[in-house]
Design an enzyme around this catalytic site. Structure first.
Site, PDB file in Angstrom:
ATOM      1  N   VAL A  98      42.995  40.469  34.177  1.00  0.00           N
ATOM      2  CA  VAL A  98      41.572  40.090  34.179  1.00  0.00           C
ATOM      3  C   VAL A  98      40.654  41.193  33.607  1.00  0.00           C
ATOM      4  CG1 VAL A  98      40.971  40.932  36.503  1.00  0.00           C
ATOM      5  CG2 VAL A  98      39.928  38.809  35.620  1.00  0.00           C
ATOM      6  N   TYR A  99      41.175  42.395  33.420  1.00  0.00           N
ATOM      7  CA  TYR A  99      40.337  43.461  32.833  1.00  0.00           C
ATOM      8  C   TYR A  99      40.120  43.173  31.358  1.00  0.00           C
ATOM      9  CZ  TYR A  99      41.820  46.296  36.924  1.00  0.00           C
ATOM     10  OH  TYR A  99      42.103  46.771  38.191  1.00  0.00           O
ATOM     11  N   SER A 100      38.944  43.207  30.786  1.00  0.00           N
ATOM     12  CA  SER A 100      37.656  43.440  31.410  1.00  0.00           C
ATOM     13  C   SER A 100      36.768  42.206  31.195  1.00  0.00           C
ATOM     14  CB  SER A 100      37.023  44.686  30.799  1.00  0.00           C
ATOM     15  OG  SER A 100      37.198  44.600  29.363  1.00  0.00           O
ATOM     16  N   LYS A 128      48.556  43.342  36.850  1.00  0.00           N
ATOM     17  CA  LYS A 128      48.340  42.451  37.995  1.00  0.00           C
ATOM     18  C   LYS A 128      48.062  41.039  37.528  1.00  0.00           C
ATOM     19  CE  LYS A 128      45.763  46.287  39.951  1.00  0.00           C
ATOM     20  NZ  LYS A 128      45.189  46.744  38.686  1.00  0.00           N
ATOM     21  N   GLU A 136      41.506  41.982  27.675  1.00  0.00           N
ATOM     22  CA  GLU A 136      41.177  43.020  26.682  1.00  0.00           C
ATOM     23  C   GLU A 136      41.925  44.323  26.932  1.00  0.00           C
ATOM     24  OE1 GLU A 136      38.137  39.943  26.556  1.00  0.00           O
ATOM     25  OE2 GLU A 136      38.871  41.144  28.249  1.00  0.00           O
TER      26      GLU A 136
END
Length: 317
Positions: A53-55, A88, A65
């Site tokens: 999920v970053y970013s 994750k 990303e």
């Protein structure tokens, strides 16, 4: 050169600090990210922590990303076996792409592997608990990935201690690999929840601890002392909770020890973590080479038992 530490009960040897990949694709573009990753490896460090999920929180980003930048760097550098990659799954990537049900676990790992341009993930961590997914289903799905060689080990991030215990009990009863690590909030200020709810589980099961917010969102650097200081960065608002008598007491103790060691307060705060026998590798990030150098050298700072006591007392709750 960093002295490597064993990651819990695994065969993985990791540097004493994990570099937090949340800055890639957020405060650092790809070129700047590559420079920091190169400097990290050149400094003898090998541990990178990220998440699918970053970013996503950055306007215009869609998630992925950070993994994409790491993947591009890995394929350019060509030294996959020299690094330990932790990522994750489970946070919301899209309205139907989230959680820990078996079908999504399978989908999420393929997406991460593709972005990371690798055929295996060293440590695959469940980011947030999914109450709708029974622990049995999640553990079986994650173990399928281990059997397929796509994942080496599994860990849990923001889970309640009881859920980690239940997951591992099921895994052990069924000859599956349990979670080998946890990723909790822990630093000189935020101690109570971890020490009262998780520490006994960590010690009973020899879990590796990769704590996040090692510097309490920047508060432990000492740059926020008053309400007026909060406007200094994007993270100012999250630091507000630390501006109290206890927070000030901690900063005063850090200041005193930092002065004796010719170090920064941030370095002493990280060194304190590294002197705790239950901490494997704090997760911390840097956005330039000076910050990275300060971070890396904090692993070389030896604190006396008296200095540790001063910090323990200042931060007691």
């Amino acid at each position: 050169m960093a002295h490597k530490r064993k990651l819990g009960l695994t065969a993985l040897e990791v540097s004493p600090i994990a570099f937090g990949g949340n800055v890639f694709g957020w405060t650092l573009d790809e070129t700047a990210s590559f420079q920091l990753l190169d400097a990290l490896i050149d400094g003898g460090y090998n541990f990178i922590d990220t998440a699918d999920v970053y970013s996503k929180w950055v306007p215009g980003n869609k998630g992925g990303e950070s993994e994409t930048i790491i993947g591009n760097w890995l394929s350019k550098r060509g030294k996959r076996d020299d690094v330990v990659i932790a990522t994750k799954l489970g946070a919301e990537m899209d309205k139907d792409k989230k959680g820990l049900k078996a079908a999504y676990v399978k989908e999420a790992v393929e997406a991460s592997l593709k972005r990371l341009k690798t055929d295996y993930i060293d440590l695959y961590q469940t980011h947030y608990d999914d109450e709708a997914a029974p622990v049995e289903e999640t553990m079986e799905a994650l173990n399928t990935l281990i059997e397929e060689g796509k994942v080496r080990y599994i860990g849990a991030s923001n889970f309640k201690a009881a859920r980690i215990a239940a997951s591992n009990e099921f895994a052990r009863k069924n000859n599956l690999q349990p979670y080998v690590s946890i990723q909790p909030l822990y630093n000189l200020y935020d101690r109570q929840t971890f020490e009262t709810e998780y520490l006994s589980l960590v010690q009973d099961q020899n879990l590796a601890v990769l704590n996040y917010y090692a510097l309490a969102s920047g508060f432990l650097t000492g740059k926020y002392r008053t309400e007026a200081d909060l406007s200094k960065s994007q993270r100012g608002e999250t630091v507000k909770q630390y501006l109290n008598e206890r927070g000030e007491r901690i900063l005063v103790a850090l200041e005193e020890i930092a002065a004796n060691k010719s170090a920064t307060k941030a370095q002493i705060a990280i060194a304190w973590l590294l002197h705790k026998p239950f901490i494997t590798a704090p997760i911390a990030s840097a956005t330039n080479e000076k910050q990275l150098h300060d971070l890396i050298t904090s692993a070389d700072i030896a604190l006396s038992s008296e200095e540790i006591k001063i910090l323990d007392n200042a931060s007691s709750y």
